[in-house]
Design an enzyme around this catalytic site. Structure first.
Site, short mmCIF file in Angstrom:
data_model
loop_
_atom_site.label_atom_id
_atom_site.label_comp_id
_atom_site.label_asym_id
_atom_site.label_seq_id
_atom_site.Cartn_x
_atom_site.Cartn_y
_atom_site.Cartn_z
N ARG A 20 0.81 -1.22 0.00
CA ARG A 20 0.00 0.00 0.00
C ARG A 20 0.84 1.27 0.00
O ARG A 20 0.39 2.33 -0.37
CB ARG A 20 -0.91 0.04 1.23
CG ARG A 20 -1.88 -1.12 1.33
CD ARG A 20 -2.51 -1.17 2.68
NE ARG A 20 -1.46 -1.41 3.68
CZ ARG A 20 -1.60 -1.26 4.99
NH1 ARG A 20 -2.74 -0.84 5.48
NH2 ARG A 20 -0.63 -1.51 5.82
N GLU A 25 6.84 6.91 11.77
CA GLU A 25 6.59 7.72 12.96
C GLU A 25 7.76 8.70 13.03
O GLU A 25 8.90 8.29 13.23
CB GLU A 25 6.55 6.83 14.20
CG GLU A 25 6.23 7.57 15.46
CD GLU A 25 6.14 6.65 16.67
OE1 GLU A 25 5.70 7.13 17.72
OE2 GLU A 25 6.54 5.47 16.57
N GLN A 40 4.15 24.29 18.11
CA GLN A 40 3.84 24.77 16.77
C GLN A 40 4.56 23.90 15.76
O GLN A 40 5.71 23.52 15.95
CB GLN A 40 4.31 26.22 16.63
CG GLN A 40 3.99 26.85 15.29
CD GLN A 40 4.34 28.34 15.27
OE1 GLN A 40 4.05 29.07 16.21
NE2 GLN A 40 4.97 28.77 14.20
N ASN A 42 5.57 23.64 11.55
CA ASN A 42 5.74 24.47 10.35
C ASN A 42 6.23 23.62 9.19
O ASN A 42 6.90 22.61 9.41
CB ASN A 42 6.77 25.58 10.63
CG ASN A 42 6.41 26.41 11.83
OD1 ASN A 42 5.37 27.05 11.87
ND2 ASN A 42 7.26 26.37 12.85
N ARG A 52 19.10 28.50 3.59
CA ARG A 52 18.43 29.14 4.73
C ARG A 52 19.37 28.96 5.91
O ARG A 52 19.44 27.89 6.50
CB ARG A 52 17.08 28.50 4.99
CG ARG A 52 16.10 28.69 3.83
CD ARG A 52 14.75 28.07 4.16
NE ARG A 52 13.86 28.07 3.03
CZ ARG A 52 12.94 28.99 2.80
NH1 ARG A 52 12.79 30.01 3.62
NH2 ARG A 52 12.14 28.89 1.74
N HIS A 55 20.66 30.49 11.44
CA HIS A 55 19.72 31.06 12.41
C HIS A 55 19.92 30.38 13.75
O HIS A 55 20.37 29.24 13.82
CB HIS A 55 18.28 30.85 11.94
CG HIS A 55 18.04 31.32 10.55
ND1 HIS A 55 17.13 30.75 9.71
CD2 HIS A 55 18.61 32.32 9.83
CE1 HIS A 55 17.14 31.38 8.54
NE2 HIS A 55 18.03 32.32 8.60
N HIS A 109 21.73 26.94 13.16
CA HIS A 109 21.37 25.90 12.21
C HIS A 109 20.99 26.52 10.87
O HIS A 109 20.45 27.61 10.82
CB HIS A 109 20.21 25.05 12.75
CG HIS A 109 19.09 25.87 13.31
ND1 HIS A 109 19.12 26.36 14.62
CD2 HIS A 109 17.94 26.32 12.78
CE1 HIS A 109 18.00 27.04 14.85
NE2 HIS A 109 17.28 27.04 13.73
N TYR A 121 9.03 21.15 10.55
CA TYR A 121 9.72 21.32 11.82
C TYR A 121 8.76 21.72 12.92
O TYR A 121 7.77 22.41 12.69
CB TYR A 121 10.91 22.27 11.71
CG TYR A 121 10.63 23.69 11.31
CD1 TYR A 121 10.61 24.70 12.27
CD2 TYR A 121 10.42 24.03 9.98
CE1 TYR A 121 10.38 26.01 11.90
CE2 TYR A 121 10.19 25.34 9.61
CZ TYR A 121 10.16 26.33 10.58
OH TYR A 121 9.92 27.62 10.21
#
Length: 177
Positions: A20, A25, A40, A42, A52, A55, A109, A121
């Site tokens: 299928r 997980e 939260q 994202n 990117r 940060h 990161h 994330y």
């Protein structure tokens, strides 16, 4: 490429496949050494060649999972007093080989989307911009060998301060848990 930064965790995730399709997980709260739960989630979509970086947060942790595509990830420990203070590590995340990446506060990161990339994330703080910091992705003091030259960057990432400037207000090391 191996992660040598205190508190960073890489989880190799198990793929359950049959006729299928498959099931993975990708997150379980008990896997992470944290007191505050994820609040939260994202999704970041990046075109191939997008960088990117770099940060960091003084208070927030991140948990990353590549849904599709390939990412070269760079991490730098900015925490004063950490056992791995100023250490740099790189690794790859791939939708084809699922791994979770836990990044504690004070660890800078960034990632280069080597292909079109969808990254999910989770974070433990609601976004409001007050805990967003950055350092120059190409600062020689970081020692990161990004595997591409012609990069797509935001104005913010082009103009982040040097590592030396960012360290004028150091992030203090605290253990998670």
């Amino acid at each position: 490429m191996g992660v040598t930064i205190d508190g960073v965790k890489v989880m190799d995730l198990e793929v359950h496949s049959d006729v299928r399709g498959s099931f993975v997980e990708f997150y379980r709260g008990s896997w992470l050494p944290v007191e505050r739960p994820a609040l939260q989630g994202n999704i970041s979509r990046s075109a191939a060649g997008t960088l990117r970086a770099m940060h960091f947060h003084r208070h927030q942790w991140d948990y990353w999972f590549a849904l599709s595509g390939e990412a070269f990830v760079a991490l730098v420990d900015l925490r004063s007093g950490s056992p791995s203070e100023r250490a740099t590590s790189t690794l790859r995340l791939s939708g084809a080989t699922p791994r979770g990446l836990f990044i504690p506060p004070g660890v800078a990161h960034g990632f280069l989307a080597e292909t079109d990339l969808v990254l999910e994330y989770l974070v433990d703080r609601y976004f409001d911009g007050t805990d967003e910091w950055g350092i120059a992705w190409d600062d020689p003091a970081l020692g990161i060998d990004w595997p591409a030259a012609d990069l797509i960057l935001s104005d913010r990432d082009r103009n982040n301060p040097s590592l030396a400037e960012a360290l004028r207000d150091p992030v203090r090391y605290t253990t998670m848990g």
